[in-house]
Scaffold this active site. Structure first.
Site, short mmCIF file in Angstrom:
data_model
loop_
_atom_site.label_atom_id
_atom_site.label_comp_id
_atom_site.label_asym_id
_atom_site.label_seq_id
_atom_site.Cartn_x
_atom_site.Cartn_y
_atom_site.Cartn_z
N GLY A 1 -91.14 -22.77 73.88
CA GLY A 1 -90.56 -23.45 72.72
C GLY A 1 -91.61 -24.35 72.08
CG LEU A 2 -91.32 -24.99 67.84
CD1 LEU A 2 -90.52 -25.53 66.65
CD2 LEU A 2 -92.63 -24.38 67.37
CB SER A 3 -95.26 -29.44 70.61
OG SER A 3 -95.50 -30.75 71.05
N GLY A 4 -92.28 -30.60 71.81
CA GLY A 4 -91.19 -31.55 71.56
C GLY A 4 -89.81 -30.92 71.61
CB SER A 5 -88.60 -27.42 71.95
OG SER A 5 -89.38 -27.02 73.05
CE LYS B 1 -93.08 -26.31 75.77
NZ LYS B 1 -93.01 -27.11 74.51
CB SER B 2 -91.78 -31.61 79.79
OG SER B 2 -92.89 -30.99 79.24
CB SER C 1 -95.89 -19.36 76.13
OG SER C 1 -94.65 -19.95 76.37
N1 LIG Z 1 -102.27 -27.59 68.04
C1 LIG Z 1 -101.37 -27.75 69.00
N2 LIG Z 1 -100.28 -26.94 69.07
C2 LIG Z 1 -99.37 -27.11 70.06
N3 LIG Z 1 -99.47 -28.05 71.04
C3 LIG Z 1 -100.54 -28.89 71.01
C4 LIG Z 1 -101.52 -28.77 70.00
N4 LIG Z 1 -102.47 -29.72 70.22
C5 LIG Z 1 -102.10 -30.40 71.30
N5 LIG Z 1 -100.96 -29.91 71.79
C6 LIG Z 1 -100.35 -30.40 73.05
O1 LIG Z 1 -100.59 -29.38 74.02
C7 LIG Z 1 -99.39 -28.95 74.61
C8 LIG Z 1 -99.24 -27.43 74.50
O2 LIG Z 1 -100.07 -26.79 75.40
P1 LIG Z 1 -99.70 -25.37 75.93
O3 LIG Z 1 -100.70 -25.04 76.98
O4 LIG Z 1 -98.27 -25.36 76.34
O5 LIG Z 1 -99.88 -24.47 74.62
S1 LIG Z 1 -100.02 -22.87 74.54
O6 LIG Z 1 -98.99 -22.28 75.43
O7 LIG Z 1 -101.37 -22.50 74.95
O8 LIG Z 1 -99.76 -22.54 73.13
C9 LIG Z 1 -98.26 -29.58 73.85
O9 LIG Z 1 -97.38 -30.05 74.85
P2 LIG Z 1 -95.79 -29.98 74.69
O10 LIG Z 1 -95.49 -31.00 73.64
O11 LIG Z 1 -95.30 -30.37 76.05
O12 LIG Z 1 -95.37 -28.60 74.30
C10 LIG Z 1 -98.89 -30.69 73.03
O13 LIG Z 1 -98.72 -31.93 73.67
N1 LIG Z 2 -80.72 -31.92 74.65
C1 LIG Z 2 -82.00 -32.26 74.89
N2 LIG Z 2 -82.75 -31.50 75.73
C2 LIG Z 2 -84.05 -31.82 75.96
N3 LIG Z 2 -84.70 -32.87 75.40
C3 LIG Z 2 -84.00 -33.65 74.56
C4 LIG Z 2 -82.63 -33.37 74.26
N4 LIG Z 2 -82.21 -34.30 73.37
C5 LIG Z 2 -83.25 -35.12 73.15
N5 LIG Z 2 -84.33 -34.75 73.86
C6 LIG Z 2 -85.62 -35.45 73.86
O1 LIG Z 2 -86.60 -34.61 73.26
C7 LIG Z 2 -87.88 -34.88 73.82
C8 LIG Z 2 -88.48 -33.58 74.31
O2 LIG Z 2 -89.76 -33.82 74.80
P1 LIG Z 2 -90.43 -32.90 75.90
O3 LIG Z 2 -89.47 -32.60 76.99
O4 LIG Z 2 -91.74 -33.54 76.25
O5 LIG Z 2 -90.67 -31.55 75.05
P2 LIG Z 2 -91.78 -30.41 75.25
O6 LIG Z 2 -92.13 -30.37 76.71
O7 LIG Z 2 -91.10 -29.17 74.77
O8 LIG Z 2 -92.93 -30.83 74.40
C9 LIG Z 2 -87.68 -35.89 74.94
O9 LIG Z 2 -87.97 -37.19 74.45
C10 LIG Z 2 -86.18 -35.76 75.25
O10 LIG Z 2 -85.63 -36.95 75.76
#
Ligand SMILES: Nc1ncnc2c1ncn2[C@@H]1O[C@H](COP(=O)(O)OS(=O)(=O)O)[C@@H](OP(=O)(O)O)[C@H]1O
Ligand SMILES: Nc1ncnc2c1ncn2[C@@H]1O[C@H](COP(=O)(O)OP(=O)(O)O)[C@@H](O)[C@H]1O
EC number: 2.7.1.25
Length: 197
Positions: free
Chosen positions: A32-36, A38-39, A106
């Protein structure tokens, strides 16, 4: 290139490790997107499994990219190499008897297919954390979207790089409609039978 490398067989098998652990080992892959979310969701699922005595480990994009994959960028080629290495690592961990939870953007379908084939499709559970770009930008947990919109970082997934959503995930988690505990329950239900050794 001739490699002169021959596959070695181990004495203790995955099956034997699974039997002594009392559960199967497999890979739960969060995309999923960054901030979706996942973690957040992967760690909440891990906590529940760990509390039940299941042997688990979380692999997370940010941590892996600070360590073993610190040489890789966010170009399409490097993202694929990132996923290739993680698939191989996850495969070893599954073979070692762990339930692995991997949280990576991914974005490419072909890379996710590679993972499934590396660990074997029967050992792969795909979780699509389907949060809209608007909501991820609103959360902007790490301030990356703001930077991307300002042109300070390139190749940002959803903004200036593609995200190919799974068409047929095992579980779709809709974080704008479900609470975190609801998503966790949904995933635990989906993997219940898979855990039985
Ligand atoms: N350009 C760009 N696009 C997306 N994400 C970015 C980018 N630059 C830095 N980050 C940070 O790196 C985390 C994503 O790394 P990944 O290894 O999961 O990415 S990938 O699967 O290779 O596409 C991602 O973490 P998550 O927010 O947990 O998804 C971001 O914190
Ligand atoms: N229903 C939900 N499920 C997961 N995260 C949520 C939800 N609602 C709000 N959030 C918030 O969204 C953010 C997601 O961040 P994170 O888990 O780091 O995403 P990712 O790993 O995809 O980048 C967290 O701050 C989390 O508390």
């Amino acid at each position: 290139m001739e490699k002169n490398v021959v596959k070695q067989h181990y004495k203790v098998s995955k099956r034997e490790r699974n039997l002594s652990n009392n559960h199967n080992s497999f890979l739960i892959w969060f995309t999923g997107l960054s901030g979706s979310g996942k973690s957040t969701i992967a760690n909440a699922v891990e906590q529940r499994l760990h509390d039940e005595g299941i042997k688990t480990y979380v692999l997370d994009g940010d941590n892996i990219r600070r360590g073993i994959n610190s040489d890789l960028s966010f170009s399409p080629e490097d993202r694929s190499e990132n996923i290739r290495r993680i698939a191989e690592i996850a495969n070893l961990m599954v073979d070692a008897g762990l339930v692995v939870l991997a949280a990576f953007v991914s974005p490419y379908k072909k890379d996710r297919e590679f993972i499934a084939n590396t660990v074997k499709p029967s050992n792969f559970v795909e979780i699509y954390v389907s949060t809209s770009l608007e909501e991820c930008e609103r959360r902007d947990v790490k301030g990356l979207y703001k930077k991307a919109r300002e042109g300070k970082i390139g190749n940002m997934t959803g903004v200036s790089a593609p995200y190919e959503a799974p068409e047929n995930p095992d579980v779709e988690v809709k974080t704008e409609e479900e609470s975190i505990p609801e998503s966790v329950e949904k995933i635990l239900n989906a993997i219940k039978t898979k855990l039985e050794s």
